[in-house]
Write a protein that holds these residues in place. Structure first.
Motif, short mmCIF file in Angstrom:
data_model
loop_
_atom_site.label_atom_id
_atom_site.label_comp_id
_atom_site.label_asym_id
_atom_site.label_seq_id
_atom_site.Cartn_x
_atom_site.Cartn_y
_atom_site.Cartn_z
N GLN A 198 0.82 -1.22 0.00
CA GLN A 198 0.00 0.00 0.00
C GLN A 198 0.86 1.27 0.00
OE1 GLN A 198 -3.20 -0.13 -0.55
NE2 GLN A 198 -3.23 -2.34 -0.46
N VAL A 199 1.99 1.23 0.69
CA VAL A 199 2.87 2.41 0.71
C VAL A 199 3.46 2.62 -0.69
CG1 VAL A 199 5.03 3.33 1.63
CG2 VAL A 199 3.38 2.28 3.17
N ALA A 200 3.88 1.52 -1.35
CA ALA A 200 4.41 1.63 -2.71
C ALA A 200 3.33 2.14 -3.67
CB ALA A 200 4.94 0.28 -3.18
N MET A 201 2.07 1.73 -3.45
CA MET A 201 0.97 2.23 -4.29
C MET A 201 0.89 3.75 -4.21
SD MET A 201 -0.52 -0.18 -5.98
CE MET A 201 -1.81 0.87 -6.64
N LEU A 202 0.96 4.29 -2.99
CA LEU A 202 0.86 5.75 -2.80
C LEU A 202 2.05 6.46 -3.43
CD1 LEU A 202 -0.50 5.91 0.87
CD2 LEU A 202 -1.74 6.46 -1.22
N LYS A 203 3.23 5.88 -3.26
CA LYS A 203 4.43 6.52 -3.85
C LYS A 203 4.37 6.48 -5.38
CE LYS A 203 7.49 6.16 0.10
NZ LYS A 203 8.70 5.66 0.72
N GLY A 204 3.88 5.38 -5.94
CA GLY A 204 3.73 5.27 -7.38
C GLY A 204 2.68 6.24 -7.92
N GLN A 205 1.65 6.48 -7.14
CA GLN A 205 0.61 7.46 -7.53
C GLN A 205 1.22 8.84 -7.76
OE1 GLN A 205 -2.94 8.11 -5.31
NE2 GLN A 205 -3.38 5.94 -5.02
N SER A 206 2.20 9.18 -6.92
CA SER A 206 2.77 10.54 -6.98
C SER A 206 3.50 10.79 -8.30
CB SER A 206 3.71 10.79 -5.80
OG SER A 206 4.85 9.94 -5.90
N THR A 207 3.87 9.73 -9.01
CA THR A 207 4.53 9.91 -10.32
C THR A 207 3.64 9.38 -11.46
OG1 THR A 207 5.64 7.75 -10.17
CG2 THR A 207 6.83 9.66 -9.28
N ASP A 208 2.35 9.14 -11.14
CA ASP A 208 1.42 8.60 -12.15
C ASP A 208 1.95 7.31 -12.77
OD1 ASP A 208 -0.61 10.54 -11.93
OD2 ASP A 208 0.52 11.92 -13.18
N LEU A 209 2.59 6.47 -11.94
CA LEU A 209 3.17 5.23 -12.45
C LEU A 209 2.09 4.23 -12.85
CD1 LEU A 209 5.58 3.34 -12.98
CD2 LEU A 209 5.58 2.77 -10.55
N TRP A 210 0.95 4.26 -12.15
CA TRP A 210 -0.07 3.24 -12.35
C TRP A 210 -1.08 3.68 -13.40
CZ3 TRP A 210 2.96 0.26 -10.07
CH2 TRP A 210 3.49 0.51 -8.81
#
Length: 362
Positions: free
Chosen positions: A100-112
């Protein structure tokens, strides 16, 4: 991320017996389905073995899409790899199981890449905590696997099961506890907040967090071991050397089934529910396959199979599952869980680690 994968000998031993026979069967499946394929990143070790043996073949047999599974490195190394690759327009995996932490960090760069929930037939059966959304409401990830950390005890030392997390603070438990060592994987701030402060809202402010840490610090005389090596605590729990603490519900159940004097208790405040999401890299060109994969894995029948074969808690509502009461209890609980405040571990990580070392484990 709670690194659940490095843990237990008992589970891996359990699997070892089945691995050799299954691996030979998997090869024709991949060859037969070569026209369509998807690369899927999963937590390594136990999880990968279980998915390769029991779960991915079901998907391939049903859809004709081959799965190439990739063992993700632990921690945030995989997130960094995915981000660097995406910047170059590449995807080391199309879909990945992410903390879940990686999900939030990935969101910040629009990775997903946003997911189209209209293509997930059982989306309405998902529990709300298993839909990970961007601030604008687009869906970034869907629950892949979940597991519980509970209050565990040695039944020789504690004939009666504890009812509340508050029992850990009891002076009679001096030097008897084994607790996870990190602020970001023990979720003891959330446990303390729910047990003594009526919920995790108190963690919204720095003052509130310090108030909760002050209460948690009262526990220190009772802690014999702040552990990073889960196998070390498991052995000490089984022997009674460290007769109480926090550990994985499913693994403790396996140890009890093997005859060890241990139990897992869901306290009245709930067990700690941690989980991983399926997330699609924006650099992937396999969006159709990814949606078919998530659609398949979200089916209640597959969630039940994962509970039986992998020991994970289902991500869909209990009333949609065919699990018996005993099967459900071995992986989950109807008691409302302690839900980690993952936002804190992305926005206040350095400060929390500093205060944790200063006030709690130092």
């Amino acid at each position: 991320m709670t690194d659940k994968i490095t843990l237990d000998v008992s589970r891996r031993t359990l699997l070892a017996a089945g691995v050799a026979g299954v691996s030979t069967l998997a090869i024709p499946t991949v060859l037969r389905a070569q026209d369509r394929s998807i690369k899927v990143g999963v937590y390594g070790g136990y999880f990968k073995d279980s998915f390769d043996n029991h779960i991915f073949p079901e998907f391939t047999n049903s859809t004709g899409i081959a799965v190439e599974s990739i063992a993700e490195p632990t921690g945030e190394a995989w997130l960094v790899q995915l981000e660097q690759a995406a910047r170059a327009g590449a995807a080391p995996a199309d879909l990945s199981m992410m903390s879940q932490v990686a999900m939030l960090k990935g969101q910040s760069t629009d990775l997903w890449a946003p997911l189209d929930m209209s293509r997930i037939a059982d989306a309405d059966k998902l529990l709300p905590q298993f839909v990970n959304s961007y601030p604008d409401g687009k869906v970034a990830g869907v629950g892949a696997v979940a597991w519980y950390i509970t209050l565990v005890s040695n039944t020789d030392v504690y004939p009666e099961a504890p009812e509340s997390w508050a029992f850990m603070w009891d002076p009679s438990n001096k030097d008897k506890l084994g607790l996870l060592a990190l602020v970001s994987n023990s979720f003891l701030l959330e446990v303390t907040a729910k047990t003594f402060f009526g919920g995790t809202e108190i963690l919204d402010t720095d003052e509130g967090i310090l108030q909760v840490m002050e209460k948690l610090a009262e526990l220190k005389p009772n802690v014999q071991l702040w552990y990073r090596d889960e196998a070390q605590f498991e052995q000490a729990l089984k022997s009674g050397e460290i007769p109480m603490g926090q550990y994985y519900h499913d693994v403790t159940g396996l140890a009890a089934a093997d005859g060890f004097p241990v139990r897992s208790t869901f306290p009245k405040e709930g067990g700690i529910l941690d989980s991983g999401c399926w997330a699609l890299s924006r650099a992937s060109d396999k969006s159709d396959e990814a949606h078919e994969f998530i659609n398949f894995m979200t089916q209640p029948s597959m969630q039940a199979l994962m509970s039986r074969k992998v020991g994970t808690a289902p991500t869909v509502r209990r009333d949609t599952l065919d699990l018996t009461d005993a099967e459900f209890a071995s992986v989950s609980s109807d008691i409302a869980p302690v839900v980690p405040r993952y936002d804190l571990y992305t926005t206040k990580s350095d400060w929390l680690n500093q205060k944790w070392t200063e006030l709690i484990v130092g």
